[in-house]
Design a protein around this motif. Structure first.
Motif, PDB file in Angstrom:
ATOM      1  N   ALA A 115     -47.552   0.399 -27.901  1.00  0.00           N
ATOM      2  CA  ALA A 115     -47.778   1.843 -27.915  1.00  0.00           C
ATOM      3  C   ALA A 115     -49.198   2.115 -28.379  1.00  0.00           C
ATOM      4  N   GLY A 116     -50.003   2.726 -27.493  1.00  0.00           N
ATOM      5  CA  GLY A 116     -51.382   3.063 -27.850  1.00  0.00           C
ATOM      6  C   GLY A 116     -51.773   4.339 -27.158  1.00  0.00           C
ATOM      7  N   LYS A 117     -53.080   4.463 -26.804  1.00  0.00           N
ATOM      8  CA  LYS A 117     -53.516   5.692 -26.145  1.00  0.00           C
ATOM      9  C   LYS A 117     -53.099   5.716 -24.678  1.00  0.00           C
ATOM     10  N   VAL A 118     -53.133   4.549 -24.028  1.00  0.00           N
ATOM     11  CA  VAL A 118     -52.832   4.493 -22.598  1.00  0.00           C
ATOM     12  C   VAL A 118     -51.351   4.213 -22.375  1.00  0.00           C
ATOM     13  N   TRP A 119     -50.856   3.136 -22.984  1.00  0.00           N
ATOM     14  CA  TRP A 119     -49.440   2.788 -22.857  1.00  0.00           C
ATOM     15  C   TRP A 119     -48.677   3.459 -23.981  1.00  0.00           C
ATOM     16  N   ARG A 120     -47.568   4.091 -23.636  1.00  0.00           N
ATOM     17  CA  ARG A 120     -46.746   4.734 -24.665  1.00  0.00           C
ATOM     18  C   ARG A 120     -45.401   4.039 -24.752  1.00  0.00           C
ATOM     19  N   GLY A 121     -45.440   2.723 -24.903  1.00  0.00           N
ATOM     20  CA  GLY A 121     -44.182   1.976 -24.943  1.00  0.00           C
ATOM     21  C   GLY A 121     -43.651   1.762 -23.538  1.00  0.00           C
ATOM     22  N   GLU A 122     -42.391   1.369 -23.465  1.00  0.00           N
ATOM     23  CA  GLU A 122     -41.758   1.083 -22.179  1.00  0.00           C
ATOM     24  C   GLU A 122     -41.713   2.336 -21.310  1.00  0.00           C
ATOM     25  N   TRP A 123     -42.103   2.203 -20.043  1.00  0.00           N
ATOM     26  CA  TRP A 123     -42.100   3.371 -19.152  1.00  0.00           C
ATOM     27  C   TRP A 123     -41.001   3.296 -18.097  1.00  0.00           C
ATOM     28  N   ARG A 124     -40.279   2.163 -18.062  1.00  0.00           N
ATOM     29  CA  ARG A 124     -39.175   2.052 -17.102  1.00  0.00           C
ATOM     30  C   ARG A 124     -37.859   2.424 -17.780  1.00  0.00           C
ATOM     31  N   ASP A 125     -36.877   2.781 -17.015  1.00  0.00           N
ATOM     32  CA  ASP A 125     -35.599   3.167 -17.599  1.00  0.00           C
ATOM     33  C   ASP A 125     -34.699   1.948 -17.791  1.00  0.00           C
ATOM     34  N   LYS A 126     -33.717   2.134 -18.649  1.00  0.00           N
ATOM     35  CA  LYS A 126     -32.769   1.046 -18.926  1.00  0.00           C
ATOM     36  C   LYS A 126     -31.883   0.800 -17.712  1.00  0.00           C
ATOM     37  N   LYS A 127     -31.703  -0.475 -17.416  1.00  0.00           N
ATOM     38  CA  LYS A 127     -30.857  -0.840 -16.275  1.00  0.00           C
ATOM     39  C   LYS A 127     -29.392  -0.556 -16.607  1.00  0.00           C
ATOM     40  N   ASP A 128     -28.667   0.010 -15.672  1.00  0.00           N
ATOM     41  CA  ASP A 128     -27.254   0.323 -15.906  1.00  0.00           C
ATOM     42  C   ASP A 128     -26.414  -0.901 -15.535  1.00  0.00           C
ATOM     43  N   ILE A 129     -26.329  -1.840 -16.484  1.00  0.00           N
ATOM     44  CA  ILE A 129     -25.680  -3.115 -16.170  1.00  0.00           C
ATOM     45  C   ILE A 129     -24.168  -2.952 -16.020  1.00  0.00           C
ATOM     46  N   ALA A 130     -23.585  -2.005 -16.781  1.00  0.00           N
ATOM     47  CA  ALA A 130     -22.132  -1.790 -16.633  1.00  0.00           C
ATOM     48  C   ALA A 130     -21.836  -1.241 -15.243  1.00  0.00           C
ATOM     49  N   GLY A 131     -22.751  -0.394 -14.731  1.00  0.00           N
ATOM     50  CA  GLY A 131     -22.595   0.126 -13.376  1.00  0.00           C
ATOM     51  C   GLY A 131     -22.699  -0.975 -12.339  1.00  0.00           C
ATOM     52  N   ILE A 132     -23.627  -1.917 -12.580  1.00  0.00           N
ATOM     53  CA  ILE A 132     -23.784  -3.048 -11.652  1.00  0.00           C
ATOM     54  C   ILE A 132     -22.523  -3.898 -11.641  1.00  0.00           C
ATOM     55  N   ALA A 133     -21.967  -4.141 -12.850  1.00  0.00           N
ATOM     56  CA  ALA A 133     -20.736  -4.937 -12.936  1.00  0.00           C
ATOM     57  C   ALA A 133     -19.579  -4.201 -12.266  1.00  0.00           C
ATOM     58  N   ALA A 134     -19.516  -2.869 -12.478  1.00  0.00           N
ATOM     59  CA  ALA A 134     -18.423  -2.090 -11.897  1.00  0.00           C
ATOM     60  C   ALA A 134     -18.508  -2.083 -10.382  1.00  0.00           C
ATOM     61  N   ALA A 135     -19.731  -2.202  -9.842  1.00  0.00           N
ATOM     62  CA  ALA A 135     -19.898  -2.202  -8.398  1.00  0.00           C
ATOM     63  C   ALA A 135     -19.315  -3.450  -7.743  1.00  0.00           C
ATOM     64  N   HIS A 136     -18.972  -4.475  -8.553  1.00  0.00           N
ATOM     65  CA  HIS A 136     -18.306  -5.660  -8.006  1.00  0.00           C
ATOM     66  C   HIS A 136     -16.799  -5.431  -7.865  1.00  0.00           C
ATOM     67  N   HIS A 137     -16.324  -4.244  -8.289  1.00  0.00           N
ATOM     68  CA  HIS A 137     -14.899  -3.882  -8.230  1.00  0.00           C
ATOM     69  C   HIS A 137     -14.016  -4.898  -8.938  1.00  0.00           C
ATOM     70  N   ILE A 138     -14.399  -5.205 -10.165  1.00  0.00           N
ATOM     71  CA  ILE A 138     -13.588  -6.106 -10.990  1.00  0.00           C
ATOM     72  C   ILE A 138     -12.579  -5.263 -11.767  1.00  0.00           C
ATOM     73  N   PRO A 139     -11.508  -5.895 -12.298  1.00  0.00           N
ATOM     74  CA  PRO A 139     -10.454  -5.094 -12.935  1.00  0.00           C
ATOM     75  C   PRO A 139     -10.922  -4.241 -14.106  1.00  0.00           C
ATOM     76  N   TYR A 140     -11.822  -4.751 -14.921  1.00  0.00           N
ATOM     77  CA  TYR A 140     -12.113  -4.016 -16.156  1.00  0.00           C
ATOM     78  C   TYR A 140     -13.586  -4.096 -16.523  1.00  0.00           C
ATOM     79  N   VAL A 141     -14.199  -2.948 -16.686  1.00  0.00           N
ATOM     80  CA  VAL A 141     -15.584  -2.854 -17.174  1.00  0.00           C
ATOM     81  C   VAL A 141     -15.572  -1.861 -18.318  1.00  0.00           C
ATOM     82  N   ALA A 142     -16.272  -2.169 -19.398  1.00  0.00           N
ATOM     83  CA  ALA A 142     -16.293  -1.231 -20.523  1.00  0.00           C
ATOM     84  C   ALA A 142     -17.617  -1.322 -21.255  1.00  0.00           C
ATOM     85  N   THR A 143     -17.975  -0.256 -21.947  1.00  0.00           N
ATOM     86  CA  THR A 143     -19.065  -0.318 -22.914  1.00  0.00           C
ATOM     87  C   THR A 143     -18.452  -0.041 -24.281  1.00  0.00           C
ATOM     88  N   ALA A 144     -18.942  -0.751 -25.302  1.00  0.00           N
ATOM     89  CA  ALA A 144     -18.358  -0.615 -26.635  1.00  0.00           C
ATOM     90  C   ALA A 144     -19.461  -0.559 -27.678  1.00  0.00           C
TER      91      ALA A 144
END
Lengths: 103, 321
Positions: free
Chosen positions: B169-198
């Protein structure tokens, strides 16, 4: 524990393997209680035996007696203070290991 | 497989076994909530479990050769193949049962424990393969939102605005500029029986999700993403780990939900969300953010909450108030 204890040797007619195996034991990183700067002290009069500290302790150093009263294993407690932070009745106090000015 | 599986279901914490299978003396940082998560996990899984651990904080600090902190069989695999290793173990158990080496009725559970680097970035292909093959494995991701073990480098799971050593984090870069990957969504897209966040701040909910994840194993894999507050990388006082985890859910940044056979359910509805500032101000990795940037993050969280409400079909997470 010696080196021989912690390896599994599989022998058969032609091959000879040594498979490195870690055995379960307390204190894989030594007595982690020496990392501590503050120690948790349980006030048994205030404690309501809700067991939140036991539940949240990352170290498994809050131990339960038969009657669910808790006590601390100071050999391995790293003194993070999570138990004091989650206690709903403030029955756990963090006491500095060395007083200011000492040492 | 046996029809009636004995899986722990708890209503109060007095139902939890006293026995510890993840014992003290490990090398995790003081205040690392990974210890809490692993203790809860091993309490649910019980002794007949094989843990596959991808490289990461938990692997490095709990199994210093020749010792181990796990009282259950444990296997170290590399970052990129934890899913494949678990599939191999499942295949081996199947073969041993067929050949009569192992008791046919014995129920051995295979659980993968991996960090966000080993899941979201490097191990994504082996995770995807494992989910695709529908191998009966429970995959537990402890998400500390960067490569903490190697020195706080960003991962695909790092949230917007966070400082890491590779997104300074400085004058040009203000920390991470990309968004968090939705890994639970990626797992759910495999249509497995159970996906959860805890979240470890809600232990009953987390433990019952682990139990449900083990229950569905006769149908296919399950995936559980657990938020893990990292005192070293997130830059906060070690005592605040659980407090910050709880705020993550209360502010709507990390909503806890489950997708059980396609049924979406938010397990902790919030009527009045707290502003994200309360969560951000406790952490040193967000210390550089200005009020404008915090407002931007608030808007992103609002959008995310809206999506969650749409998926649930009603307002389960209320407005900021």
């Amino acid at each position: 524990m010696t080196q021989e204890n912690s390896t599994l040797i599989i022998k058969d007619a032609e091959t000879y393997f040594v498979v490195p195996i870690s055995r379960p034991d307390f204190g894989s990183s030594g007595k982690t209680g020496s990392w501590r700067t503050e120690r948790p002290v349980v006030n048994e009069e205030k404690c309501t035996k809700c067991l939140y500290c036991w539940l949240y302790c990352p170290e498994d150093t809050i131990l339960r007696r038969e009657d669910d009263m808790v006590y601390v294993d100071y050999d391995y407690c790293k003194g993070c203070g999570i138990c004091a932070a989650v206690c709903p009745v403030n029955a756990i106090e963090m006491v500095p290991e060395v007083k200011r000015g000492e040492n | 497989m046996s029809e009636t599986k004995k899986v722990l279901r708890i209503k109060s914490l007095y139902d939890l076994p006293r026995e510890e299978l993840f014992i003290s003396g490990h090398g995790l940082c003081p205040g690392c909530t990974a210890g809490t998560i692993m203790r809860m996990l091993t309490k649910v899984t019980g002794k007949d479990t094989i843990v596959v651990n991808a490289t990461g904080c938990v692997e490095v600090s709990t199994t210093r050769y020749p010792y181990s902190n796990w009282l259950i069989p444990w296997l170290h695999s590399a970052f990129e193949n934890s899913g494949a290793s678990a599939s191999g173990i499942v295949a081996a158990i199947k073969a041993m049962k067929r050949k009569g080496i192992m008791d046919k009725d014995k129920d051995v559970k295979v659980v993968v424990v991996a960090g966000d680097g080993g899941t979201v970035d490097i191990g994504l292909q082996s995770l995807s393969g494992m989910l695709e093959r529908k191998d009966p494995v429970m995959y537990v991701l402890y998400d500390n939102e960067a490569y903490m073990n190697t020195g706080i480098q960003r991962s695909g799971s790092t949230p917007h605005g966070a400082w890491t050593t590779t997104t300074p984090a400085g004058k040009v870069w203000r920390g991470e500029w990309r968004d968090k990957k939705d890994i639970a969504g990626i797992a759910a897209a495999h249509h497995i029986p159970y996906v959860a966040t805890a979240n470890p701040a809600y232990p009953m909910d987390m433990i019952n999700k682990f139990a449900r994840g083990l229950e569905v194993l006769n149908e296919g894999p399950s995936f559980i993403q657990v938020l893990m507050a990292c005192t070293t990388g997130w830059r906060f006082d070690p005592a605040l780990g659980i407090t910050i985890s709880r705020l993550a859910t209360e502010t709507g940044i990390f909503p806890i939900y489950e997708i059980d056979h396609g049924n979406f359910r938010v397990t902790f509805p919030i009527m009045k969300r707290k502003p994200v500032k309360e969560y951000l101000k406790l952490q040193g990795r967000f210390a550089h953010l200005t009020d404008e940037e915090i407002n931007e993050i608030q808007k992103m969280v609002d959008q995310k909450v809206e999506t969650i409400n749409k998926m649930a079909g009603k307002t389960v997470i209320g407005p900021v108030g």
